[in-house]
Design a protein around this motif. Structure first.
Motif, mmCIF file in Angstrom:
data_model
loop_
_atom_site.group_PDB
_atom_site.id
_atom_site.type_symbol
_atom_site.label_atom_id
_atom_site.label_comp_id
_atom_site.label_asym_id
_atom_site.label_seq_id
_atom_site.Cartn_x
_atom_site.Cartn_y
_atom_site.Cartn_z
ATOM 1 N N ALA A 1 0.848 -1.191 0.000
ATOM 2 C CA ALA A 1 0.000 0.000 0.000
ATOM 3 C C ALA A 1 0.882 1.239 0.000
ATOM 4 C CB ALA A 1 -0.930 0.015 1.220
ATOM 5 N N ARG B 1 -3.987 8.265 1.216
ATOM 6 C CA ARG B 1 -3.552 7.015 0.617
ATOM 7 C C ARG B 1 -3.518 7.150 -0.902
ATOM 8 N NH1 ARG B 1 -5.004 1.652 3.924
ATOM 9 N NH2 ARG B 1 -4.873 2.501 6.024
ATOM 10 N N ASP B 2 -2.611 6.403 -1.511
ATOM 11 C CA ASP B 2 -2.446 6.461 -2.967
ATOM 12 C C ASP B 2 -2.322 5.037 -3.491
ATOM 13 O OD1 ASP B 2 -1.679 6.774 -5.600
ATOM 14 O OD2 ASP B 2 -0.343 8.454 -5.206
ATOM 15 N N ALA B 3 -3.368 4.560 -4.140
ATOM 16 C CA ALA B 3 -3.373 3.189 -4.644
ATOM 17 C C ALA B 3 -2.431 3.003 -5.813
ATOM 18 C CB ALA B 3 -4.795 2.791 -5.047
ATOM 19 N N ASP B 4 -2.036 4.088 -6.469
ATOM 20 C CA ASP B 4 -1.157 4.001 -7.644
ATOM 21 C C ASP B 4 0.259 4.478 -7.343
ATOM 22 O OD1 ASP B 4 -3.142 3.019 -9.392
ATOM 23 O OD2 ASP B 4 -3.926 5.045 -9.703
#
Length: 387
Positions: A183, A253-256
């Protein structure tokens, strides 16, 4: 008149050694090419012989239970990772140009990526090598042998040698199981000082992020953190980052994030720009970044905040870029580190050498090693700091 360059394409380690011995005996200079992804490094001159290592490829031995793999040095990293992935394992290196770079080139250039924050760099993961030397000898070190050759720790000497001591033909690495969870989180700040302070706060906690990266331009700075491991440990790391950022900026949060980190590993210069790479004590990164953003032509800085590897990009008038690059080289030395010019336009090569004007730490020892391993100085002329 253009000089014809001979090309050697060995398919075995012994063929590679013989090609080096032949060129060395004739005192013909040698360039070494794997995938050619590091062709911009150094103050290169045309060589008489080009040795291409693409024929030296394939997995030599993989013992999943021992968490080790031995691979021919011309093997692309992506091929190695694909093979390891079939067994639920990974070599935790994510170097620049990782989609094309070969294993030997990664070792020779000490080309670690951001995951060094958690797993260590090339030196930490490399446990054995086979190397073709200029005299035609195949030297084995570490891994499957008991004693290193000639009293040297060959593995550590070869990491970052840029092919100036020999051609790496085979490598043995420690590998790890694929992480159970991954993550990312990004925190935003208006000042470099705040971004580096948050990075330092994270580094001082029990969290061991896979990547701890500061990316910024004047007025806009980000801390990019990638967490890997068991799901509960990943969640703890993200919470620690959010707490560290709360007093100075904001976090989400940054999924990429993995995709975002990809191009930042190299931070290529603009076609007309200059790229400086510095290796600094982690505590000196903030001062270096604050000085860099005051330079005329500064456009961007990316720091591996856990290891102290920093890249700064300059763009603009030639004189301003040269003055800025010289200032960054000097600033790195003042901070107790070192720096080099990674990229610059061809028109500036005569005015802006890769290693600057000052002597690098340990240059005397480098010369002694070069004389011992390559007495005719035929390997990779102009690639390293020894002139």
């Amino acid at each position: 008149m253009t000089t014809l360059v001979e090309r050697a394409r060995p398919n075995t380690y012994h063929e590679c050694a013989r090609a080096l011995a032949s060129a060395s005996e004739q005192k013909r200079s040698i360039r070494i090419i794997g995938a050619g992804t590091k062709s911009y490094l150094g103050d290169l001159v045309q060589a008489d012989v080009v040795v291409e290592t693409a024929g030296l490829r394939g997995i030599v031995a993989h013992v999943p239970g021992d968490l080790t793999v031995t691979v021919a040095a011309g093997t692309p990293l992506v091929d190695l990772q694909r093979s390891l992935g079939e067994h639920g394992q990974v070599l935790p290196l994510d170097p620049p140009h990782g989609d094309a770079a070969t294993v030997g080139g990664i070792v020779a250039a000490n080309s670690a990526g951001f995951r060094r924050a958690r797993y260590g760099g090339v030196r930490d993961l490399l446990v054995g090598t086979t190397t073709a030397l200029a005299d035609g000898t195949l030297a084995h070190a570490g891994g499957r042998v008991v004693k290193n050759v000639a009293g040297y720790d060959m593995n550590k000497l070869l990491v970052g040698s840029l092919g100036t001591l020999g051609v790496i033909t085979e490598c043995t690495f420690k590998v790890l199981p694929l992480p159970a969870a991954i993550a990312g989180i990004r925190a935003s700040f208006s000042r470099a000082a705040d971004a580096f302070a948050a990075a330092d706060a994270v580094a001082r906690t029990p969290a061991r992020p896979a990547a701890l990266v500061v990316d910024g331009v004047a007025g806009t700075w980000q801390l990019l953190v990638l967490a890997e491991g068991e799901a509960s440990a990943v969640e703890r790391t993200l919470a620690i980052v959010a707490d560290a950022a709360a007093a100075r900026g904001s976090a989400e949060r940054d999924a990429d994030l993995e995709r975002t980190l990809g191009p930042l590993r190299e931070l290529p210069a603009e076609p007309e720009g200059v790229l400086v790479r510095a290796s600094l004590p982690p505590a000196a990164q903030r001062a270096f970044a604050e000085g860099a953003q005051r330079l005329e032509g500064f456009t961007r800085l990316v720091a591996d905040a856990a290891s102290g590897t920093v890249r700064a990009r300059l763009l603009g008038d030639d004189d301003d870029m040269i003055a800025g690059a010289d200032a960054l080289l000097a600033a790195a030395r003042v901070c107790g580190g070192s720096a080099r010019i990674e990229r610059r336009p061809d028109r500036l090569r005569a005015r802006l050498g890769s290693w600057g004007d000052g002597d690098l730490p340990g240059l005397f020892l480098m010369r002694r090693l070069k004389d011992a391993f390559d007495p005719h100085a035929v390997l990779e002329p102009g690639r390293g700091p020894i002139r």
